[in-house]
Design a protein around this motif. Sequence first.
Motif, PDB file in Angstrom:
ATOM      1  N   GLU A  82       0.845  -1.199   0.000  1.00 55.02           N
ATOM      2  CA  GLU A  82       0.000   0.000   0.000  1.00 55.02           C
ATOM      3  C   GLU A  82       0.881   1.250   0.000  1.00 55.02           C
ATOM      4  N   VAL A  83       0.781   2.041  -1.059  1.00 59.43           N
ATOM      5  CA  VAL A  83       1.494   3.312  -1.132  1.00 59.43           C
ATOM      6  C   VAL A  83       0.516   4.412  -0.736  1.00 59.43           C
ATOM      7  N   ILE A  84       0.853   5.142   0.334  1.00 59.84           N
ATOM      8  CA  ILE A  84      -0.060   6.115   0.932  1.00 59.84           C
ATOM      9  C   ILE A  84       0.301   7.528   0.497  1.00 59.84           C
ATOM     10  N   PHE A  85      -0.684   8.253  -0.007  1.00 60.52           N
ATOM     11  CA  PHE A  85      -0.515   9.643  -0.423  1.00 60.52           C
ATOM     12  C   PHE A  85      -1.243  10.549   0.563  1.00 60.52           C
ATOM     13  N   TYR A  86      -0.586  11.648   0.932  1.00 58.82           N
ATOM     14  CA  TYR A  86      -1.258  12.622   1.799  1.00 58.82           C
ATOM     15  C   TYR A  86      -0.764  14.031   1.519  1.00 58.82           C
ATOM     16  N   ASP A  87      -1.707  14.949   1.321  1.00 56.92           N
ATOM     17  CA  ASP A  87      -1.424  16.381   1.190  1.00 56.92           C
ATOM     18  C   ASP A  87      -2.319  17.118   2.183  1.00 56.92           C
ATOM     19  N   PRO A  88      -1.766  18.040   2.984  1.00 54.96           N
ATOM     20  CA  PRO A  88      -2.595  18.757   3.960  1.00 54.96           C
ATOM     21  C   PRO A  88      -3.499  19.815   3.341  1.00 54.96           C
ATOM     22  N   GLU A  89      -3.012  20.559   2.356  1.00 54.89           N
ATOM     23  CA  GLU A  89      -3.777  21.654   1.740  1.00 54.89           C
ATOM     24  C   GLU A  89      -3.595  21.669   0.223  1.00 54.89           C
ATOM     25  N   PRO A  90      -4.679  21.505  -0.534  1.00 53.45           N
ATOM     26  CA  PRO A  90      -5.990  21.014  -0.096  1.00 53.45           C
ATOM     27  C   PRO A  90      -5.863  19.553   0.332  1.00 53.45           C
ATOM     28  N   GLU A  91      -6.688  19.170   1.286  1.00 56.10           N
ATOM     29  CA  GLU A  91      -6.551  17.848   1.891  1.00 56.10           C
ATOM     30  C   GLU A  91      -6.759  16.739   0.863  1.00 56.10           C
ATOM     31  N   PHE A  92      -5.796  15.831   0.823  1.00 49.22           N
ATOM     32  CA  PHE A  92      -5.852  14.678  -0.086  1.00 49.22           C
ATOM     33  C   PHE A  92      -5.273  13.477   0.651  1.00 49.22           C
ATOM     34  N   TYR A  93      -6.013  12.371   0.680  1.00 51.50           N
ATOM     35  CA  TYR A  93      -5.575  11.189   1.417  1.00 51.50           C
ATOM     36  C   TYR A  93      -6.079   9.955   0.673  1.00 51.50           C
ATOM     37  N   SER A  94      -5.156   9.288  -0.022  1.00 55.37           N
ATOM     38  CA  SER A  94      -5.521   8.119  -0.814  1.00 55.37           C
ATOM     39  C   SER A  94      -4.425   7.071  -0.730  1.00 55.37           C
ATOM     40  N   SER A  95      -4.765   5.856  -1.146  1.00 59.85           N
ATOM     41  CA  SER A  95      -3.797   4.760  -1.185  1.00 59.85           C
ATOM     42  C   SER A  95      -3.864   4.051  -2.521  1.00 59.85           C
ATOM     43  N   VAL A  96      -2.695   3.679  -3.038  1.00 57.37           N
ATOM     44  CA  VAL A  96      -2.600   2.863  -4.245  1.00 57.37           C
ATOM     45  C   VAL A  96      -2.101   1.490  -3.818  1.00 57.37           C
ATOM     46  N   PHE A  97      -2.885   0.447  -4.105  1.00 57.06           N
ATOM     47  CA  PHE A  97      -2.514  -0.916  -3.739  1.00 57.06           C
ATOM     48  C   PHE A  97      -1.875  -1.616  -4.931  1.00 57.06           C
ATOM     49  N   LEU A  98      -0.698  -2.206  -4.680  1.00 59.73           N
ATOM     50  CA  LEU A  98       0.082  -2.834  -5.738  1.00 59.73           C
ATOM     51  C   LEU A  98       0.321  -4.308  -5.439  1.00 59.73           C
ATOM     52  N   ASN A  99       0.391  -5.096  -6.487  1.00 57.88           N
ATOM     53  CA  ASN A  99       0.851  -6.471  -6.331  1.00 57.88           C
ATOM     54  C   ASN A  99       2.340  -6.415  -6.017  1.00 57.88           C
TER      55      ASN A  99
ATOM     56  N   TYR B  23       4.686  -8.440  -6.232  1.00 58.17           N
ATOM     57  CA  TYR B  23       5.581  -9.221  -7.079  1.00 58.17           C
ATOM     58  C   TYR B  23       5.638  -8.694  -8.508  1.00 58.17           C
ATOM     59  N   SER B  24       4.494  -8.265  -9.028  1.00 55.98           N
ATOM     60  CA  SER B  24       4.450  -7.804 -10.424  1.00 55.98           C
ATOM     61  C   SER B  24       4.403  -6.286 -10.558  1.00 55.98           C
ATOM     62  N   GLY B  25       4.004  -5.592  -9.486  1.00 52.33           N
ATOM     63  CA  GLY B  25       3.863  -4.142  -9.563  1.00 52.33           C
ATOM     64  C   GLY B  25       2.535  -3.709 -10.159  1.00 52.33           C
ATOM     65  N   GLU B  26       1.646  -4.656 -10.429  1.00 52.56           N
ATOM     66  CA  GLU B  26       0.326  -4.337 -10.996  1.00 52.56           C
ATOM     67  C   GLU B  26      -0.491  -3.493 -10.010  1.00 52.56           C
ATOM     68  N   VAL B  27      -1.149  -2.465 -10.538  1.00 48.98           N
ATOM     69  CA  VAL B  27      -2.026  -1.636  -9.709  1.00 48.98           C
ATOM     70  C   VAL B  27      -3.333  -2.391  -9.481  1.00 48.98           C
ATOM     71  N   ILE B  28      -3.635  -2.688  -8.226  1.00 46.63           N
ATOM     72  CA  ILE B  28      -4.828  -3.466  -7.888  1.00 46.63           C
ATOM     73  C   ILE B  28      -6.031  -2.562  -7.665  1.00 46.63           C
ATOM     74  N   GLN B  29      -5.851  -1.504  -6.875  1.00 45.83           N
ATOM     75  CA  GLN B  29      -6.971  -0.618  -6.560  1.00 45.83           C
ATOM     76  C   GLN B  29      -6.455   0.703  -6.007  1.00 45.83           C
ATOM     77  N   ILE B  30      -7.275   1.737  -6.156  1.00 45.21           N
ATOM     78  CA  ILE B  30      -6.992   3.048  -5.579  1.00 45.21           C
ATOM     79  C   ILE B  30      -8.117   3.368  -4.607  1.00 45.21           C
ATOM     80  N   ASP B  31      -7.772   3.642  -3.356  1.00 49.86           N
ATOM     81  CA  ASP B  31      -8.766   3.977  -2.327  1.00 49.86           C
ATOM     82  C   ASP B  31      -8.673   5.450  -1.963  1.00 49.86           C
ATOM     83  N   ASP B  32      -9.824   6.109  -1.931  1.00 47.85           N
ATOM     84  CA  ASP B  32      -9.901   7.490  -1.451  1.00 47.85           C
ATOM     85  C   ASP B  32     -10.382   7.447  -0.008  1.00 47.85           C
ATOM     86  N   HIS B  33      -9.502   7.784   0.932  1.00 49.58           N
ATOM     87  CA  HIS B  33      -9.832   7.682   2.355  1.00 49.58           C
ATOM     88  C   HIS B  33     -10.689   8.837   2.857  1.00 49.58           C
TER      89      HIS B  33
END
Length: 380
Positions: free
Chosen positions: A87-104, A106-116
């Motif tokens: 899980e690669v976690i992104f966060y910016d305070p202003e403007p507020e941004f908080y999301s995660s990119v889930f990767l395999n 072993y392969s680096g395939e992008v599985i899903q993007i979650d907006d927290h």
Amino acid sequence: MTFKKFAFQLHKILGLTTGIVVFIVAITGCCWSFREEIESTYDQYKKVEPQNQAILTPTQAKEIAQNVLPDHHVHGTLFKKADDAVEVIFYDPEPEFYSSVFLNPYSGEVIQIDDHLTGFFAFILKGHMRLWLPKEIGEQVVGASILIFIFIIISGFIIWIPKKRKNLKQRLKFDWKKSTRWKRKNFDLHTVVGFYICSLALILAFTGSMMSYNWLMYGVYKSIGGDKEAAFIIPENTSEPVTDSTAKPMDRLIVKLMEESPEATAYELHYPSSENESIYVEVSNSESLFYDADYRFFDQNTLEEIETPSIYGKYKNGKIADKILRMNYDIHIGAIGGLPGKIIAFLVSLLTATLPVTGVLLWYGRTYKKKEKMPMLQQS
């Protein structure tokens, strides 16, 4: 005015002033109690098929995720077990941004993007922390109201104490009959329920206030013998910056930590924000608990481990005062007691939410009862 009458007036005024805030904070806290258990029923995408090959390095994971969300800041990358997505976690305070990119891993395939910041639990958390108001306003309102709620609990207990011992029994249980009026039932709901949950509600309110106010947290820490910095401090590197930009010692760190702490449940690596800042990794030692995590800091050039002056270091190296302070969040949500602790926190939050309602009904019944008698007296 006697002390008890003063306590009653204080209880009434503070209760009417903060009642709606206490109700919202309590009911949202109640909903938050089993967030992890509920989310686990629909987060199967976080699991992958284990493979007998090397996993992504922190640098590779960051680069892949950064291509998905190029305009945002990578906060850190979370590595778990062989069958867990990275899980690669992104966060910016202003403007507020908080999301995660889930990767395999072993392969680096992008599985899903979650907006927290969207969804049911994001809505609940915003209500709990800031009443769905702008952050700078809502957090202040909630912090002040919960601090006042502590005085409401204390004054309520003073009012609850009966003048005569023979009246104690009726303050400890519901003694309702068919003829019992709703006003009496409401009074019992407020006083009896309030008595039984007051100590636990006080703990929830106090631990919440400690998260809202650094001065309170610092005061508590020093009063129980703490002698470190009661703040999160990332130490600087001990070596000189390296000019070779291709060298990535950080990429060896996760494998190194997995070998050193194979029983750990997760390793959250945070990328240095400058060439002088050390790498810090949060090594989680228990599922669903935060207090016993090890916060470890490494020179980004040599991977030499660096000690921090903060309470947030290795858990085993902490003193009693350090460990108590680090338990604050887990106590607040009930996780410190496992599933039974969460159930208790859920019930206390739910019952706490009833107190402003029954309290307002008590005030309404007493206020308008007096007003109704006035015309009758004038007519006679």
